[in-house]
Design an enzyme around this catalytic site. Structure first.
Site, PDB file in Angstrom:
ATOM      1  N   ASP A 304      86.905  17.192  56.568  1.00 62.87           N
ATOM      2  CA  ASP A 304      88.271  16.989  57.071  1.00 62.87           C
ATOM      3  C   ASP A 304      88.155  16.129  58.323  1.00 62.87           C
ATOM      4  OD1 ASP A 304      91.100  17.465  57.918  1.00 62.87           O
ATOM      5  OD2 ASP A 304      91.028  18.957  56.325  1.00 62.87           O
ATOM      6  N   HIS A 331      87.840  12.537  57.775  1.00 64.14           N
ATOM      7  CA  HIS A 331      89.159  11.930  57.649  1.00 64.14           C
ATOM      8  C   HIS A 331      89.518  11.006  58.799  1.00 64.14           C
ATOM      9  CE1 HIS A 331      90.710  15.211  54.659  1.00 64.14           C
ATOM     10  NE2 HIS A 331      89.591  14.634  54.270  1.00 64.14           N
TER      11      HIS A 331
END
Length: 528
Positions: A304, A331
């Protein structure tokens, strides 16, 4: 006005070579110069390991849930008895044992947990050890109420820390041994239900620092967290220097994350092999409404956000510096999506990002929406090397379609000496530049682009999404004096609220020839 393209660049060294600083060089921050932390001078207790991992795992030792945390009480008792200013040190055993196995631990003010090089503190995989009274830890629920304690909690502490060259392993890819999913799902299989079933994972974080001050992380590796690796909120003074954050490690994957077909969470339960894209919600370094935060000389590869700067209450988030770091899968270095308490004075310098062509790979990102927006101001990015990333630059006040009246505002954003080397899969990737100019609001994004160079095929812009406009929109660009390789794509438009000032010039792109370092070269448990 249509700006003429500027595509002739000489890839030469420029001042501020990316990632060329020695790891011990002090860092200049908004609150003064910060030097590398020193290890504690005094150790109150030294504990020797009694367990031996097999291929980086202790799963063979704790299949019986009643034996899930043999070292918890011993470590906690030593922390409780340790005087302020001293450390509890975990070392290898006399016969070469290198593992500790523990459930939740509580740090106290002034006390440091020191994990020696070669030693690993493994987390229990029994959800009952983390239960906070709700009773659903280790499951996926319709309720968003958190039900797991973190592995390590620092609550209202001052002058505490976690240091050493060792590893803290959350064992996210291990099958849980208690609760409704006992012997059926791993922590990451539970997390996968967020994506596949719209449920909320109830998994523990590795380290939670809350409402304290002057916390130090130095040299430590955190890996395989079931959820966030580091979550710090309401903290004044957080220095993380030379840390490594990795998910998944080789214990749960293959070299190059080459998982065989049918082994990942979208195929079977429990999964037997994981990639960063299937170990979801494993943020690396997250801070909420904290100040005087430094992350330096560190390495992050996760499923993430690499970094998430959030601000939902209190005095907001301000005075953060991110310097001389290397990011891999993940991300983005993100601000948001919670920005309603304000974010300001954020400096990012000397960063490399290799996204490995993941479809979720990001570079620099500010994200929010009208349910949690606020003022984000005075953010500077400089000396950034990027490759194999699908979304290199994202400034998006329409991150979701949630409704509300907390409107985002992004102002005084600057990107300087940014060099994207391209991607074999995504070419130049997609860019998002948007202000918030609906619902009676007129909050343009104000951004400077100076020496922002994409090699090869130039990036495109994102389409309209979540009720927002086609980008660029509601954006006031200042370009130059250095080159901006996609300048010809930025068109002044009164209808879209786009203005352009300044003129990009010629010049050399940032030298990224020494920017990218294989993670395995600094952390042997890494698959990349």
């Amino acid at each position: 006005m249509l700006l003429s393209p500027i595509r002739c660049f000489t890839i030469l060294a420029v001042a501020g070579l990316a990632n060329a600083h020695a790891a011990g060089t002090p860092v200049s921050t908004q609150w003064g110069q910060v030097s590398e932390p020193a290890l504690p001078a005094t150790v109150c207790s030294t504990l020797a390991a009694t367990l031996t991992p097999v291929n980086g795992s202790v799963d063979s030792l704790d299949g019986d849930p009643s034996r899930s945390q043999p070292d918890t009480s011993l470590i906690q008792d030593k922390i409780n008895a340790c005087p302020a200013g001293q450390a509890v040190r975990l070392v290898a055993g006399s016969a070469g044992q290198t593992a500790f196995l523990s459930g939740p631990l509580n740090l106290k003010s002034g006390v440091t947990l020191w994990v020696d090089t070669g030693v690993t503190l493994f987390a229990s995989r029994n959800p009952k050890d983390y239960d906070n009274g709700v009773g659903t830890c280790g499951t996926a629920t319709k309720s968003s109420i958190k039900s797991c304690k973190p592995l390590i909690l620092a609550d209202k502490t001052a002058q505490s820390g976690v240091v050493g060259g060792g590893i803290i392993d959350g064992r996210g890819g291990s099958v849980v041994t208690g609760g409704a999913n006992a012997n059926m799902r791993t922590w990451w299989d539970v997390a996968w239900q967020n994506r596949t079933s719209g449920l909320n994972q109830q998994n523990p974080r590795i380290l939670q620092i809350q409402n304290g001050s002057n916390f130090t992380l130095h040299g430590i590796t955190l890996q395989n967290s079931p959820n966030f690796h580091i979550w710090a909120y309401g903290v004044t003074g957080l220095t993380a220097w030379g840390i490594k954050i990795l998910t998944p490690s080789l214990a749960y994957s293959r070299d190059g994350y080459a998982c065989p077909a049918g082994t990942t969470p979208d195929a079977v339960t429990p999964a037997t092999c994981f990639t960063p894209d299937t170990a979801v919600n494993t943020d690396g370094f997250d801070t909420g409404y904290s100040s005087k935060v430094l992350l330096a000389y560190s390495y992050i590869s996760v499923g993430d956000d690499h970094v998430a700067i959030k601000s939902s209450s209190g005095a907001g988030a301000h005075n953060h510096t991110y310097a001389h770091n290397h990011f891999y899968y993940g991300h983005a270095l993100s601000i948001g999506s919670e920005t309603n308490a304000g974010v300001s004075d954020i400096a990012v310098t000397d960063l490399s990002i290799d996204g490995f062509n993941s479809g979720t790979s990001g570079g620099l990102r500010i994200k929010s929406d009208q349910s949690r927006g606020g003022a984000v101001a005075n953010v500077s990015y400089s000396q950034i090397c990027v490759r194999n990333v699908s979304q290199p630059l994202t400034f998006d006040p329409f991150y979701s379609n949630s409704k509300g009246s907390l409107y985002p505002s992004f102002t005084n954003i600057a990107v300087r000496k940014f060099h994207d080397l391209g991607s074999s899969k995504y070419a130049g990737g997609r860019l998002t530049f948007s202000g918030y100019a609906i619902n009676g609001q007129n909050n343009p994004l104000t951004i400077t682009l100076d020496n922002v160079v994409f090699d090869g095929t130039q990036p495109t812009f994102t389409a309209a999404h979540n009720g927002g406009p086609v980008t660029p929109a509601a954006t006031h660009f200042t370009l130059g004096p250095g080159p901006v390789s996609f300048a010809s794509s930025i068109i002044t438009s009164s209808a879209n609220g786009v203005t352009v000032s300044g003129t990009p010039g010629s010049g050399s792109a940032l030298d990224c020839s020494s920017a990218f370092v294989p993670f395995k070269s600094v952390l042997p448990t890494s698959p990349i």
